[in-house]
Design an enzyme around this catalytic site. Structure first.
Site, mmCIF file in Angstrom:
data_model
loop_
_atom_site.group_PDB
_atom_site.id
_atom_site.type_symbol
_atom_site.label_atom_id
_atom_site.label_comp_id
_atom_site.label_asym_id
_atom_site.label_seq_id
_atom_site.Cartn_x
_atom_site.Cartn_y
_atom_site.Cartn_z
ATOM 1 C CB CYS A 77 -1.037 0.003 1.104
ATOM 2 S SG CYS A 77 -2.369 1.000 0.861
ATOM 3 C CG HIS A 111 -4.078 -3.813 2.599
ATOM 4 N ND1 HIS A 111 -3.366 -3.317 3.887
ATOM 5 C CD2 HIS A 111 -4.396 -2.678 1.919
ATOM 6 C CE1 HIS A 111 -3.486 -2.014 3.977
ATOM 7 N NE2 HIS A 111 -3.947 -1.566 2.763
ATOM 8 C CD GLU A 126 -3.053 -6.527 5.294
ATOM 9 O OE1 GLU A 126 -3.865 -5.555 5.431
ATOM 10 O OE2 GLU A 126 -2.480 -6.665 4.322
#
Length: 385
Positions: free
Chosen positions: A279, A363, A365
């Site tokens: 990001c 993202h 995660e």
């Protein structure tokens, strides 16, 4: 519940009911298309400076708890929903979303047409706004919205990054401070930790699920403030460097760009330390390579954004939260595009052709969100060796 109003800089005013704390706040008004994950959203430091609108019709169904947080506090400037759930139904719930917002001083708005608000943002672009339960005069609120600072050119990362270095303690979802010797001052030592590869994470507003995934990949993690110099990072003798997410305009962080550029130079001149940026970290990598960033019309925020992996041709459904992007036309010849957003064609990933340096705009995660891109952590771990 009392009355609350949202005023946009274009003169539009939405009137609804108060949801959360009483007061007044300003920020850039954005929307998120996720159906779940609202607790992760309100505690994500990347939302600092923003008033977040959830487009899903009912929010708060499963309440909140002490585990599903992505930082020590709430960072959003305001929160807007169509309808807050009147009932919390989950065995893990500790309180309602409304109580959570109120306890943390976050002003909210409920009962408005969030579809109309999201459509206005899509057409006009993200706008500055003021959300208030105390000033209900339309003209006054619009004037305040127009006078507010917005996000362009603002360094919001410095407001959310940690003040000191810390060692991430696996399994406890928290960091503990380093003592003067550079060793963990608190917490239990982990068996075999000294044999695990060491990753230094530059924290520009990092979601906690980032170090959780890194630890799950078999590394130990030291978190350092995003303002740290390249020399300070290398003093920790990393086997890999992670550049985190964070809020605000990446072009407002020239010192961080200089640090990343120095780390890239170190990777080129030494043993090739792998670097992974996510990001804001991806945007800083792009700038370090000489590329420019620009502001998106209304940004990408949600858990259902399709991204094409250029190497495999596969489409990955990703979680995203960003209002700026790297201009691919300004990337140098030794940096390749690896991922492309299928909604608007913007750059979603880059890779250096010779060095083990990777950046992704989305993202991997995924807290909360799909798991299609978690392989990036495994790839990073494999590059470390």
């Amino acid at each position: 519940m009392g009355t609350a109003k949202l005023a946009l800089e274009d003169g539009t005013v939405f009137t609804g009911r108060s949801f959360g704390a009483q007061g007044e706040t300003d920020g850039e008004v954005v929307f998120n298309t996720s159906m779940t994950g609202y607790q992760e959203i309100v505690t994500d430091p990347s939302y600092n400076g923003q008033i977040v609108t959830m487009t899903y019709t009912e929010i708060g169904n499963y309440g909140v708890n002490g585990e599903d947080v992505e930082s020590p506090r709430l960072w959003i400037r305001g929160f807007i929903v169509r309808e807050p759930s009147p009932r919390v139904s989950n065995h893990r719930a500790e309180k309602s979303l409304e109580a959570y917002l109120a306890e943390n001083g976050v002003v909210g708005l409920a009962g408005i047409d969030t579809r109309a608000l999201a459509r206005r943002i899509r057409v006009q672009g993200a706008m500055k706004g003021v959300l208030s339960t105390v000033d209900l005069d339309d003209a006054s609120l619009v004037a305040k919205a127009r006078e507010s600072r917005g996000l362009v050119g603002r360094d919001l990362a410095s407001e959310v990054m940690p003040k000191t270095a810390a060692v991430w303690e696996p399994g406890l979802d928290r960091a503990y401070q380093l003592d003067s010797s550079g060793r963990g001052g608190h917490g239990r030592p982990q068996p075999g930790e000294g044999k695990r590869p060491h990753v230094v994470a530059l924290d520009f507003g990092m979601k906690w699920n980032m170090p959780r995934h890194l630890v799950d990949c078999g590394v130990r993690v030291t978190v350092v403030p995003g303002w740290s110099s390249a020399e300070a990072v290398m003093e920790h003798q990393p086997d890999g460097v992670f550049l985190s997410n964070g809020p605000g305009d990446p072009s407002a962080l020239p010192d961080a760009v200089a640090t990343v550029r120095a780390l890239v130079k170190t990777a080129a001149e030494s043993r090739g330390i792998p670097i992974l940026g996510v990001c804001l970290g991806h945007q800083l990598l792009g700038q370090a390579f000489g590329a420019r960033t620009f502001k998106l019309k209304f940004g990408h925020r949600g858990a259902n954004h399709p991204v094409r992996n250029e190497a495999t041709g596969r489409v990955e459904i990703t979680t995203q939260n960003h209002g700026f992007a790297v201009d691919p036309a300004t990337l140098p010849g030794d940096v390749a595009q690896t991922h492309v957003n299928l909604n608007d064609g913007t750059l979603e990933g880059l890779r250096h052709n010779r060095l083990p340096i990777v950046g992704v705009q989305f993202h991997p995660e995924a807290a909360a969100g799909p798991h299609d891109s978690q392989y990036l952590f495994d790839d990073f771990r494999a590059a470390i060796g």
